[in-house]
Design a protein around this motif. Structure first.
Motif, PDB file in Angstrom:
ATOM      1  N   GLN A 257      37.195  53.476  51.196  1.00 52.90           N
ATOM      2  CA  GLN A 257      38.107  52.930  50.209  1.00 52.90           C
ATOM      3  C   GLN A 257      37.439  51.735  49.536  1.00 52.90           C
ATOM      4  O   GLN A 257      36.945  50.844  50.220  1.00 52.90           O
ATOM      5  CB  GLN A 257      39.412  52.474  50.877  1.00 52.90           C
ATOM      6  CG  GLN A 257      40.181  51.543  50.006  1.00 52.90           C
ATOM      7  CD  GLN A 257      41.667  51.826  49.913  1.00 52.90           C
ATOM      8  OE1 GLN A 257      42.249  52.569  50.659  1.00 52.90           O
ATOM      9  NE2 GLN A 257      42.276  51.188  48.952  1.00 52.90           N
ATOM     10  N   PRO A 258      37.454  51.678  48.183  1.00 59.13           N
ATOM     11  CA  PRO A 258      36.823  50.532  47.519  1.00 59.13           C
ATOM     12  C   PRO A 258      37.556  49.232  47.843  1.00 59.13           C
ATOM     13  O   PRO A 258      38.782  49.191  47.889  1.00 59.13           O
ATOM     14  CB  PRO A 258      36.943  50.886  46.027  1.00 59.13           C
ATOM     15  CG  PRO A 258      38.111  51.821  45.947  1.00 59.13           C
ATOM     16  CD  PRO A 258      38.069  52.614  47.220  1.00 59.13           C
TER      17      PRO A 258
ATOM     18  N   ALA B 195      41.466  48.537  39.109  1.00 61.50           N
ATOM     19  CA  ALA B 195      41.660  49.435  40.250  1.00 61.50           C
ATOM     20  C   ALA B 195      43.072  49.977  40.209  1.00 61.50           C
ATOM     21  O   ALA B 195      44.022  49.241  39.947  1.00 61.50           O
ATOM     22  CB  ALA B 195      41.419  48.700  41.563  1.00 61.50           C
ATOM     23  N   SER B 196      43.223  51.277  40.461  1.00 60.44           N
ATOM     24  CA  SER B 196      44.532  51.911  40.346  1.00 60.44           C
ATOM     25  C   SER B 196      45.194  52.086  41.697  1.00 60.44           C
ATOM     26  O   SER B 196      44.556  51.957  42.751  1.00 60.44           O
ATOM     27  CB  SER B 196      44.398  53.279  39.663  1.00 60.44           C
ATOM     28  OG  SER B 196      43.921  54.242  40.579  1.00 60.44           O
ATOM     29  N   THR B 197      46.470  52.424  41.663  1.00 62.52           N
ATOM     30  CA  THR B 197      47.234  52.633  42.888  1.00 62.52           C
ATOM     31  C   THR B 197      46.836  53.911  43.615  1.00 62.52           C
ATOM     32  O   THR B 197      47.302  54.147  44.732  1.00 62.52           O
ATOM     33  CB  THR B 197      48.739  52.659  42.583  1.00 62.52           C
ATOM     34  OG1 THR B 197      48.975  53.554  41.486  1.00 62.52           O
ATOM     35  CG2 THR B 197      49.253  51.282  42.219  1.00 62.52           C
TER      36      THR B 197
ATOM     37  N   ARG C 161      45.454  47.455  37.955  1.00 68.08           N
ATOM     38  CA  ARG C 161      45.404  46.016  37.733  1.00 68.08           C
ATOM     39  C   ARG C 161      43.950  45.571  37.835  1.00 68.08           C
ATOM     40  O   ARG C 161      43.103  46.311  38.382  1.00 68.08           O
ATOM     41  CB  ARG C 161      46.262  45.293  38.770  1.00 68.08           C
ATOM     42  CG  ARG C 161      45.721  45.347  40.192  1.00 68.08           C
ATOM     43  CD  ARG C 161      46.724  44.781  41.185  1.00 68.08           C
ATOM     44  NE  ARG C 161      46.204  44.740  42.543  1.00 68.08           N
ATOM     45  CZ  ARG C 161      46.969  44.591  43.617  1.00 68.08           C
ATOM     46  NH1 ARG C 161      48.287  44.504  43.494  1.00 68.08           N
ATOM     47  NH2 ARG C 161      46.435  44.539  44.824  1.00 68.08           N
ATOM     48  N   PRO C 162      43.612  44.393  37.312  1.00 63.45           N
ATOM     49  CA  PRO C 162      42.237  43.905  37.463  1.00 63.45           C
ATOM     50  C   PRO C 162      41.840  43.864  38.931  1.00 63.45           C
ATOM     51  O   PRO C 162      42.608  43.415  39.784  1.00 63.45           O
ATOM     52  CB  PRO C 162      42.300  42.501  36.855  1.00 63.45           C
ATOM     53  CG  PRO C 162      43.427  42.565  35.879  1.00 63.45           C
ATOM     54  CD  PRO C 162      44.446  43.472  36.514  1.00 63.45           C
ATOM     55  N   ILE C 163      40.640  44.339  39.211  1.00 60.67           N
ATOM     56  CA  ILE C 163      40.219  44.409  40.614  1.00 60.67           C
ATOM     57  C   ILE C 163      40.054  43.012  41.209  1.00 60.67           C
ATOM     58  O   ILE C 163      40.056  42.848  42.438  1.00 60.67           O
ATOM     59  CB  ILE C 163      38.930  45.248  40.749  1.00 60.67           C
ATOM     60  CG1 ILE C 163      38.790  45.763  42.192  1.00 60.67           C
ATOM     61  CG2 ILE C 163      37.701  44.448  40.306  1.00 60.67           C
ATOM     62  CD1 ILE C 163      37.729  46.823  42.360  1.00 60.67           C
ATOM     63  N   SER C 164      39.927  42.010  40.342  1.00 57.22           N
ATOM     64  CA  SER C 164      39.869  40.637  40.829  1.00 57.22           C
ATOM     65  C   SER C 164      41.161  40.240  41.548  1.00 57.22           C
ATOM     66  O   SER C 164      41.175  39.302  42.346  1.00 57.22           O
ATOM     67  CB  SER C 164      39.606  39.674  39.666  1.00 57.22           C
ATOM     68  OG  SER C 164      40.625  39.782  38.681  1.00 57.22           O
ATOM     69  N   GLU C 165      42.254  40.967  41.273  1.00 56.60           N
ATOM     70  CA  GLU C 165      43.530  40.726  41.945  1.00 56.60           C
ATOM     71  C   GLU C 165      43.669  41.545  43.223  1.00 56.60           C
ATOM     72  O   GLU C 165      44.698  41.496  43.901  1.00 56.60           O
ATOM     73  CB  GLU C 165      44.690  41.043  41.001  1.00 56.60           C
ATOM     74  CG  GLU C 165      44.711  40.186  39.734  1.00 56.60           C
ATOM     75  CD  GLU C 165      45.814  40.581  38.776  1.00 56.60           C
ATOM     76  OE1 GLU C 165      46.679  41.417  39.165  1.00 56.60           O
ATOM     77  OE2 GLU C 165      45.829  40.071  37.651  1.00 56.60           O
ATOM     78  N   GLY C 166      42.645  42.330  43.545  1.00 56.89           N
ATOM     79  CA  GLY C 166      42.674  43.165  44.739  1.00 56.89           C
ATOM     80  C   GLY C 166      42.939  44.618  44.405  1.00 56.89           C
ATOM     81  O   GLY C 166      43.464  44.949  43.341  1.00 56.89           O
ATOM     82  N   VAL C 167      42.546  45.511  45.310  1.00 59.16           N
ATOM     83  CA  VAL C 167      42.768  46.942  45.135  1.00 59.16           C
ATOM     84  C   VAL C 167      44.158  47.286  45.649  1.00 59.16           C
ATOM     85  O   VAL C 167      44.479  47.020  46.809  1.00 59.16           O
ATOM     86  CB  VAL C 167      41.704  47.761  45.904  1.00 59.16           C
ATOM     87  CG1 VAL C 167      41.974  49.257  45.765  1.00 59.16           C
ATOM     88  CG2 VAL C 167      40.306  47.422  45.399  1.00 59.16           C
ATOM     89  N   PRO C 168      45.025  47.876  44.821  1.00 60.67           N
ATOM     90  CA  PRO C 168      46.372  48.226  45.287  1.00 60.67           C
ATOM     91  C   PRO C 168      46.327  49.144  46.510  1.00 60.67           C
ATOM     92  O   PRO C 168      45.505  50.061  46.588  1.00 60.67           O
ATOM     93  CB  PRO C 168      46.986  48.953  44.079  1.00 60.67           C
ATOM     94  CG  PRO C 168      46.214  48.454  42.903  1.00 60.67           C
ATOM     95  CD  PRO C 168      44.819  48.229  43.404  1.00 60.67           C
ATOM     96  N   ASN C 169      47.197  48.876  47.456  1.00 61.93           N
ATOM     97  CA  ASN C 169      47.369  49.731  48.640  1.00 61.93           C
ATOM     98  C   ASN C 169      46.169  49.739  49.579  1.00 61.93           C
ATOM     99  O   ASN C 169      46.090  50.599  50.467  1.00 61.93           O
ATOM    100  CB  ASN C 169      47.689  51.184  48.240  1.00 61.93           C
ATOM    101  CG  ASN C 169      48.931  51.286  47.391  1.00 61.93           C
ATOM    102  OD1 ASN C 169      49.903  50.569  47.615  1.00 61.93           O
ATOM    103  ND2 ASN C 169      48.906  52.168  46.403  1.00 61.93           N
TER     104      ASN C 169
END
Length: 272
Positions: free
Chosen positions: A89-90, A105-107, A53-61
């Motif tokens: 972790q980014p 950014a991916s899960t 998802r767009p990293i502007s929405e946060g990094v998953p997990n």
């Protein structure tokens, strides 16, 4: 500087590795520069099962890695990549010139763009290194969420029984997850040598070969084998690719070249 959804494990190299300049990092720490992780072991390689998802929405997990400190760094690319290596972790990544470019950014913690960025472009990132002290890791309770256990203990149905049997012998008597992990690590380090001229056959199961049939290998084989051995004991682990730290080229700056490409293992510790 690519992060494909599938990756095969190589055989031996003849000759030396090329040293192509890839990126320069201005960072307080010269750490591993992580591209992505893989979830599914095929016996001869790895496949990725991940969303982004767009990293502007946060990094998953990102809430699954508990960090008490952060590091900030700049990366200047010397090619035209879509994969953006980061320290684990980014938390945030931004481009100096982001017009028309979306960072995702991916899960599994990989960071990429929807199109190649320009040479000499710089991205700024913040990462939270995970706790590494042994006391913290030994105190984890080992309670794994069902999705973590399902994804990161997967093994092919035809994995030889002797892989799990030998690993069980190696970790026998260990009381904590951390000590079991280190027992496998130490066994590989003590019993197997490092060489690019390995006898590994890339068309045959990698882990079984390194444990029982081959005495020397390189990072892809070691990381694959350690992850498989841990999974055989229901310890969630994954195969990770990126780059080892680069060579110093200035005050706080390091140059990462293609021969620094590396593979390693990440292990899940509940609550950490």
């Amino acid at each position: 500087l690519t992060a494909p959804e599938q990756t095969s494990i190589g055989s031996g190299f003849n000759g030396s590795l090329s040293s192509v300049p890839l990126f320069v990092v201005d960072s307080p720490e010269n750490t591993y520069w992580r591209q992505t992780a893989y979830t599914n072991y095929t016996g001869t390689g790895w496949e990725q099962s991940a969303d982004d998802r767009p990293i502007s929405e946060g990094v998953p997990n990102d809430n699954r890695t508990v960090g008490s400190r952060t590091i900030n760094y700049d990366v200047t690319v010397l090619t035209r990549p879509r994969s953006l290596p980061t320290a684990w972790q980014p938390k945030t990544v931004s481009l100096s010139n982001q017009s028309g470019t979306t960072i995702r950014a991916s899960t599994v913690g990989g960071v990429s763009t929807n199109r190649s960025i320009s040479k000499e472009e710089t991205y700024t990132a913040e990462s939270s290194p995970p706790p590494r002290d042994t006391a913290t890791l030994r105190q984890t309770n080992g309670q794994d969420p069902a999705d973590i256990r399902r994804m990161y203990t997967q093994l092919p149905a035809d994995t030889p029984d002797r892989v799990g049997e030998r690993t069980a012998e190696i970790v026998s008597g260990e009381q904590t997850r951390y000590d079991s992990v280190m027992a496998v690590h130490d066994w590989l380090e003590s019993n197997k040598g490092y060489s690019l001229q390995t006898d590994i056959n890339s068309s045959q199961p990698i882990a079984d070969q390194l444990i029982f049939e081959v005495d020397e290998a390189y990072c892809q084989h070691f990381a694959t084998t350690m992850a498989v051995m841990l999974r055989s004991q229901d310890i969630p682990a994954r195969y990770v690719v990126g780059f080892a730290g680069g060579s110093a080229v200035g005050d706080g700056e390091s140059l990462v070249t293609s021969d620094r490409a590396h593979a390693w293992v990440e292990v899940y510790f509940g609550g950490v």
